[in-house]
Design a protein around this motif. Structure first.
Motif, PDB file in Angstrom:
ATOM      1  N   GLU A 208       0.827  -1.197   0.029  1.00  0.00           N
ATOM      2  CA  GLU A 208       0.025   0.048   0.042  1.00  0.00           C
ATOM      3  C   GLU A 208       0.843   1.316   0.006  1.00  0.00           C
ATOM      4  O   GLU A 208       0.517   2.318  -0.626  1.00  0.00           O
ATOM      5  CB  GLU A 208      -0.924   0.180   1.387  1.00  0.00           C
ATOM      6  N   ALA A 209       1.843   1.255   0.932  1.00  0.00           N
ATOM      7  CA  ALA A 209       2.809   2.313   0.738  1.00  0.00           C
ATOM      8  C   ALA A 209       3.719   2.561  -0.579  1.00  0.00           C
ATOM      9  O   ALA A 209       3.515   3.807  -1.063  1.00  0.00           O
ATOM     10  CB  ALA A 209       3.796   2.178   1.799  1.00  0.00           C
ATOM     11  N   LEU A 210       3.634   1.663  -1.091  1.00  0.00           N
ATOM     12  CA  LEU A 210       4.617   1.573  -2.556  1.00  0.00           C
ATOM     13  C   LEU A 210       3.627   2.457  -3.412  1.00  0.00           C
ATOM     14  O   LEU A 210       3.998   3.357  -4.213  1.00  0.00           O
ATOM     15  CB  LEU A 210       4.908   0.219  -2.970  1.00  0.00           C
ATOM     16  N   LYS A 211       2.216   1.959  -3.601  1.00  0.00           N
ATOM     17  CA  LYS A 211       1.159   2.501  -4.393  1.00  0.00           C
ATOM     18  C   LYS A 211       1.247   4.045  -3.927  1.00  0.00           C
ATOM     19  O   LYS A 211       1.248   4.892  -4.792  1.00  0.00           O
ATOM     20  CB  LYS A 211      -0.366   1.914  -4.044  1.00  0.00           C
ATOM     21  N   LYS A 212       1.321   4.539  -2.578  1.00  0.00           N
ATOM     22  CA  LYS A 212       1.093   5.815  -2.291  1.00  0.00           C
ATOM     23  C   LYS A 212       2.458   6.638  -2.632  1.00  0.00           C
ATOM     24  O   LYS A 212       2.371   7.675  -3.091  1.00  0.00           O
ATOM     25  CB  LYS A 212       1.014   5.898  -0.903  1.00  0.00           C
ATOM     26  N   GLU A 213       3.599   6.114  -3.090  1.00  0.00           N
ATOM     27  CA  GLU A 213       4.651   6.663  -3.505  1.00  0.00           C
ATOM     28  C   GLU A 213       4.813   6.492  -4.718  1.00  0.00           C
ATOM     29  O   GLU A 213       5.931   6.907  -5.410  1.00  0.00           O
ATOM     30  CB  GLU A 213       5.870   5.804  -2.711  1.00  0.00           C
ATOM     31  N   GLY A 214       4.059   5.869  -5.267  1.00  0.00           N
ATOM     32  CA  GLY A 214       4.043   5.633  -6.836  1.00  0.00           C
ATOM     33  C   GLY A 214       5.127   4.742  -7.536  1.00  0.00           C
ATOM     34  O   GLY A 214       5.848   5.194  -8.225  1.00  0.00           O
ATOM     35  N   MET A 215       5.544   3.732  -6.671  1.00  0.00           N
ATOM     36  CA  MET A 215       6.928   2.972  -6.737  1.00  0.00           C
ATOM     37  C   MET A 215       6.282   1.640  -7.496  1.00  0.00           C
ATOM     38  O   MET A 215       5.524   0.944  -6.952  1.00  0.00           O
ATOM     39  CB  MET A 215       7.570   2.654  -5.618  1.00  0.00           C
ATOM     40  N   LYS A 216       6.900   1.374  -8.707  1.00  0.00           N
ATOM     41  CA  LYS A 216       6.441  -0.084  -9.105  1.00  0.00           C
ATOM     42  C   LYS A 216       7.257  -1.207  -8.692  1.00  0.00           C
ATOM     43  O   LYS A 216       8.593  -0.985  -8.532  1.00  0.00           O
ATOM     44  CB  LYS A 216       6.609  -0.010 -10.698  1.00  0.00           C
ATOM     45  N   LYS A 217       6.612  -2.346  -8.440  1.00  0.00           N
ATOM     46  CA  LYS A 217       7.052  -3.372  -8.037  1.00  0.00           C
ATOM     47  C   LYS A 217       8.481  -3.824  -8.678  1.00  0.00           C
ATOM     48  O   LYS A 217       9.351  -4.362  -8.047  1.00  0.00           O
ATOM     49  CB  LYS A 217       6.108  -4.797  -8.190  1.00  0.00           C
ATOM     50  N   SER A 218       8.396  -3.854 -10.113  1.00  0.00           N
ATOM     51  CA  SER A 218       9.636  -4.381 -10.890  1.00  0.00           C
ATOM     52  C   SER A 218      10.734  -3.524 -10.445  1.00  0.00           C
ATOM     53  O   SER A 218      11.958  -4.005 -10.986  1.00  0.00           O
ATOM     54  CB  SER A 218       9.434  -4.266 -12.533  1.00  0.00           C
ATOM     55  N   GLU A 219      10.594  -2.074 -10.011  1.00  0.00           N
ATOM     56  CA  GLU A 219      11.648  -1.331  -9.742  1.00  0.00           C
ATOM     57  C   GLU A 219      12.145  -1.165  -8.312  1.00  0.00           C
ATOM     58  O   GLU A 219      13.106  -0.431  -7.916  1.00  0.00           O
ATOM     59  CB  GLU A 219      11.213   0.291 -10.187  1.00  0.00           C
ATOM     60  N   VAL A 220      11.333  -2.006  -7.486  1.00  0.00           N
ATOM     61  CA  VAL A 220      11.811  -1.867  -6.027  1.00  0.00           C
ATOM     62  C   VAL A 220      12.736  -2.724  -5.544  1.00  0.00           C
ATOM     63  O   VAL A 220      12.650  -4.077  -5.760  1.00  0.00           O
ATOM     64  CB  VAL A 220      10.510  -2.144  -5.301  1.00  0.00           C
ATOM     65  N   ARG A 221      13.806  -2.353  -5.035  1.00  0.00           N
ATOM     66  CA  ARG A 221      14.942  -3.212  -4.492  1.00  0.00           C
ATOM     67  C   ARG A 221      14.784  -3.142  -2.930  1.00  0.00           C
ATOM     68  O   ARG A 221      14.747  -1.880  -2.465  1.00  0.00           O
ATOM     69  CB  ARG A 221      16.329  -2.513  -4.932  1.00  0.00           C
ATOM     70  N   VAL A 222      14.884  -4.310  -2.483  1.00  0.00           N
ATOM     71  CA  VAL A 222      14.728  -4.527  -0.959  1.00  0.00           C
ATOM     72  C   VAL A 222      15.934  -5.112  -0.271  1.00  0.00           C
ATOM     73  O   VAL A 222      16.613  -6.025  -0.761  1.00  0.00           O
ATOM     74  CB  VAL A 222      13.448  -5.444  -0.564  1.00  0.00           C
TER      75      VAL A 222
END
Ligand code: NAD
Length: 423
Positions: A208-222
């Motif tokens: 949900e937080a990623l959606k709010k920040e406009g961050m796409k799953k494919s670009e997210v490094r954890v």
């Protein structure tokens, strides 16, 4: 500061300092009355028991146990039981208060409790530990139960300990009562999803937080610190969902690979080698390096006080998901907020654990056991709704999510007290 603030006794480690400083400002903002402060400051029940156990060498030792029920206005008390040689009733009380807040943040109908026995489980045999657990259960049996107070595992207690508590309790009550304890094995009414619900619940909130920040799953490094129950399950689930896990670590050290670690292979490697270091083509890194490594999401899932005033300005992540309890110090929390790093606080991020326990309790009471998917869906709706409540408050107040979460919890507890006519 009102004298009532002093009664909170939240004084051990950062976990408590953080709460005290947040709570002081929240109490002032909410303009709480003396009566409201008093209700929030005093545990409803503190039970201390002292009981003899015959050890295998023939000697008898008097053990001390505690159970604190902090606030049960919203429902039966809920909280872990820990075995620790340094257990102190004041700290148990602080943790019971935090459980009251955590249950209120995710809006599940529980109050908060905590308990435990002063014992070093590494210094007694498994057989002795069973005798201690059963004796402690006999002493507190009048105060626990499905509609009174429901224990769960905590530091140095596991599902086996939960079975001993349940079995002893059921013998005393002369009836089956699986809802008296959560964190049980699946064969005795436990839930498979509960074993990873802390991680899964945190991931629902993160998405949900990623959606709010406009961050796409494919670009997210954890990057994930800690590879125990919570950290490993978080890595596994995130990898399955298509995120790139760049770094993981445990107490011995960590590994990093910027284009992504093969997590199932890392898990196999850890099982066979007992460490993460020297995995395949990844580079070894220290825990300190992991925290400030290049990533979008940082997941502390090990110890408290990991992000502090010395490294907060070097954190590169845009989001910190606190799956561990109190991994961020008070000062660091402010430093991250000033740099617009979103910290999803422990009281929300790791509440999937107690939410999973709630689902176990519901199923035990109804004797109706759901498919794993249905459990996960319900967990998801609890966590997303809690995230939305906290996010809306934090946007409205331009505050940290931690402050927003505490504010919501305090309001909910006081509302329940008002409905009961106590205020
Ligand atoms: P665990 O004991 O299974 O795992 C802890 C991990 O942290 C291990 O991998 C250990 O090697 C690692 N670790 C220890 N010292 C470290 C260090 N100095 N640097 C990096 N890693 C280190 O514990 P867990 O159940 O996974 O819990 C982890 C955190 O999550 C704790 O803060 C706990 O309070 C919190 N938490 C757990 C649950 C749950 O359901 N298990 C629920 C809520 C909160």
């Amino acid at each position: 500061m009102s004298k009532n603030h002093e009664r909170i006794h939240i004084d051990e480690k950062n976990l408590c300092n953080l709460c005290v400083s947040e709570l002081e400002s929240i109490y002032a903002e909410l303009k709480l009355t003396e009566s409201e402060l008093e209700i929030l400051s005093m545990p409803r029940r503190i039970v201390t028991v002292q009981f003899p156990v015959r050890l295998s060498n023939g000697s008898t030792h008097m053990f001390i146990g505690h159970r604190v029920q902090f606030n049960d206005a919203r429902g039966p008390s809920k909280g872990g039981i820990r075995f620790h040689p340094d257990l102190k009733v004041d700290h148990v009380s602080d943790l019971a208060f935090l459980m009251s807040l955590k249950c209120a943040v995710v809006d599940i109908p529980f109050g908060g409790a905590k308990g435990g026995v002063v014992v070093n489980p590494k210094e007694v045999s498994r057989g002795e530990l069973e005798l201690i657990t059963r004796a402690y259960t006999r002493e507190i049996a009048d105060f626990i139960g499905p509609f009174k107070d429901i224990p769960a595992p905590d530091v140095y207690t596991d599902e086996k300990v939960m079975v001993w508590i349940l079995d002893e309790y059921e013998h005393l009550m002369r009836e089956h009562a699986p809802a008296a304890v959560t964190g049980k094995p699946v064969g005795l009414g436990g839930l498979k999803v509960r074993t990873y619900s802390t991680s899964l619940g945190g991931i629902y909130v993160l998405e949900e937080a990623l959606k709010k920040e406009g961050m796409k799953k494919s670009e997210v490094r954890v990057a994930i610190q800690g590879f125990g129950n919570v950290g490993e399950n978080a890595a596994r689930i995130l990898h399955e969902r298509g995120y790139t896990i760049t770094a993981v670590s445990n107490s011995k050290g960590g590994i990093i690979k910027q284009n992504g670690l093969n997590i199932p292979e890392v898990i196999k490697y850890k099982r066979t080698e007992g460490r993460l270091e020297d995995f395949d083509t990844a580079e070894n890194i220290s825990n300190e390096e992991l925290l400030v490594s290049d990533c979008d999401v940082l997941v502390p899932a090990a110890l408290s006080d990991q992000i502090d005033q010395f490294n907060a300005d070097n954190i590169k992540a845009k989001i910190v998901l606190e799956l561990a309890n109190a991994p961020t110090t008070t000062v660091a929390d402010i430093m991250l907020f000033d740099r617009s790093v979103r910290v999803i606080p422990d009281v929300l991020a790791n509440a999937g654990g107690v939410a999973g326990s709630y689902l176990e309790w519901i199923q035990n009471l109804s004797n109706d056991y759901w498919e794993d998917n249905r459990v996960a869906d319900r967990l998801r709706s609890i966590m997303i709704s809690a995230f939305n409540d906290v996010y809306a408050t934090c946007e409205q107040d331009a505050s940290t999510m931690r402050k927003a979460a505490f504010k919501i919890a305090i309001k909910r507890i006081l509302d329940a007290e008002r409905l009961r006519g106590n205020l």
